[in-house]
Design a protein around this motif. Sequence first.
Motif, PDB file in Angstrom:
ATOM      1  N   ILE A   1      78.629  44.178  21.281  1.00  0.00           N
ATOM      2  CA  ILE A   1      78.381  44.283  22.721  1.00  0.00           C
ATOM      3  C   ILE A   1      78.508  45.758  23.091  1.00  0.00           C
ATOM      4  O   ILE A   1      79.575  46.250  23.432  1.00  0.00           O
ATOM      5  N   ASP A   2      77.399  46.482  22.994  1.00  0.00           N
ATOM      6  CA  ASP A   2      77.434  47.918  23.239  1.00  0.00           C
ATOM      7  C   ASP A   2      76.759  48.337  24.535  1.00  0.00           C
ATOM      8  O   ASP A   2      76.715  49.511  24.860  1.00  0.00           O
ATOM      9  N   ALA A   3      76.237  47.377  25.282  1.00  0.00           N
ATOM     10  CA  ALA A   3      75.594  47.681  26.559  1.00  0.00           C
ATOM     11  C   ALA A   3      75.746  46.483  27.496  1.00  0.00           C
ATOM     12  O   ALA A   3      75.775  45.337  27.037  1.00  0.00           O
ATOM     13  N   PRO A   4      75.842  46.733  28.795  1.00  0.00           N
ATOM     14  CA  PRO A   4      76.026  45.629  29.756  1.00  0.00           C
ATOM     15  C   PRO A   4      74.912  44.590  29.692  1.00  0.00           C
ATOM     16  O   PRO A   4      75.168  43.404  29.856  1.00  0.00           O
ATOM     17  N   ASP A   5      73.670  45.020  29.449  1.00  0.00           N
ATOM     18  CA  ASP A   5      72.572  44.057  29.401  1.00  0.00           C
ATOM     19  C   ASP A   5      72.666  43.148  28.187  1.00  0.00           C
ATOM     20  O   ASP A   5      72.227  42.005  28.222  1.00  0.00           O
ATOM     21  N   VAL A   6      73.258  43.635  27.096  1.00  0.00           N
ATOM     22  CA  VAL A   6      73.459  42.796  25.908  1.00  0.00           C
ATOM     23  C   VAL A   6      74.413  41.656  26.246  1.00  0.00           C
ATOM     24  O   VAL A   6      74.163  40.498  25.912  1.00  0.00           O
ATOM     25  N   LEU A   7      75.500  41.960  26.939  1.00  0.00           N
ATOM     26  CA  LEU A   7      76.470  40.933  27.315  1.00  0.00           C
ATOM     27  C   LEU A   7      75.830  39.891  28.221  1.00  0.00           C
ATOM     28  O   LEU A   7      76.051  38.697  28.050  1.00  0.00           O
ATOM     29  N   ALA A   8      75.002  40.319  29.158  1.00  0.00           N
ATOM     30  CA  ALA A   8      74.317  39.377  30.052  1.00  0.00           C
ATOM     31  C   ALA A   8      73.398  38.457  29.261  1.00  0.00           C
ATOM     32  O   ALA A   8      73.361  37.238  29.507  1.00  0.00           O
ATOM     33  N   ASP A   9      72.658  39.013  28.304  1.00  0.00           N
ATOM     34  CA  ASP A   9      71.757  38.201  27.474  1.00  0.00           C
ATOM     35  C   ASP A   9      72.540  37.189  26.637  1.00  0.00           C
ATOM     36  O   ASP A   9      72.138  36.031  26.514  1.00  0.00           O
TER      37      ASP A   9
ATOM     38  N   ILE B   1      74.605  31.695  25.365  1.00  0.00           N
ATOM     39  CA  ILE B   1      75.740  30.783  25.212  1.00  0.00           C
ATOM     40  C   ILE B   1      75.659  29.653  26.227  1.00  0.00           C
ATOM     41  O   ILE B   1      75.915  28.488  25.905  1.00  0.00           O
ATOM     42  N   GLN B   2      75.298  29.971  27.459  1.00  0.00           N
ATOM     43  CA  GLN B   2      75.163  28.949  28.499  1.00  0.00           C
ATOM     44  C   GLN B   2      74.125  27.903  28.091  1.00  0.00           C
ATOM     45  O   GLN B   2      74.361  26.704  28.195  1.00  0.00           O
TER      46      GLN B   2
END
Length: 70
Positions: A20-28, A33-34
Motif C-alpha cells: 500500500i504505497d499510495a492512497p488510491d491503491v488502498l481505495a482500490d 475486499i468489499q
Amino acid sequence: MYKAVNRRTGEVVAIKIISIDAPDVLADVRQEIQILSECHHENIVNYLGSYFRDDNLWVRLEDHKVLSLD
C-alpha cells in the motif's frame, strides 16, 4: 500469491500481499475486499480476512486447487 497453513487448525489458505504505497491503491483494495466479502459462489474464491503486516496488506483467501495464480 502465496500458500499458508494455519498451525492451529491445519487450514490451507492463499495469501495475497499488497504493498500500500499510495492512497488510491488502498481505495482500490478496499473496494476489492468489499466485493469479495459479499460474493458467495462456488466459482469465486472466498475472502477470509485481511491484516496489515510490515507496511503491507495481507489478504487471506480460500485456497482453491484449480486456481490459476498467473
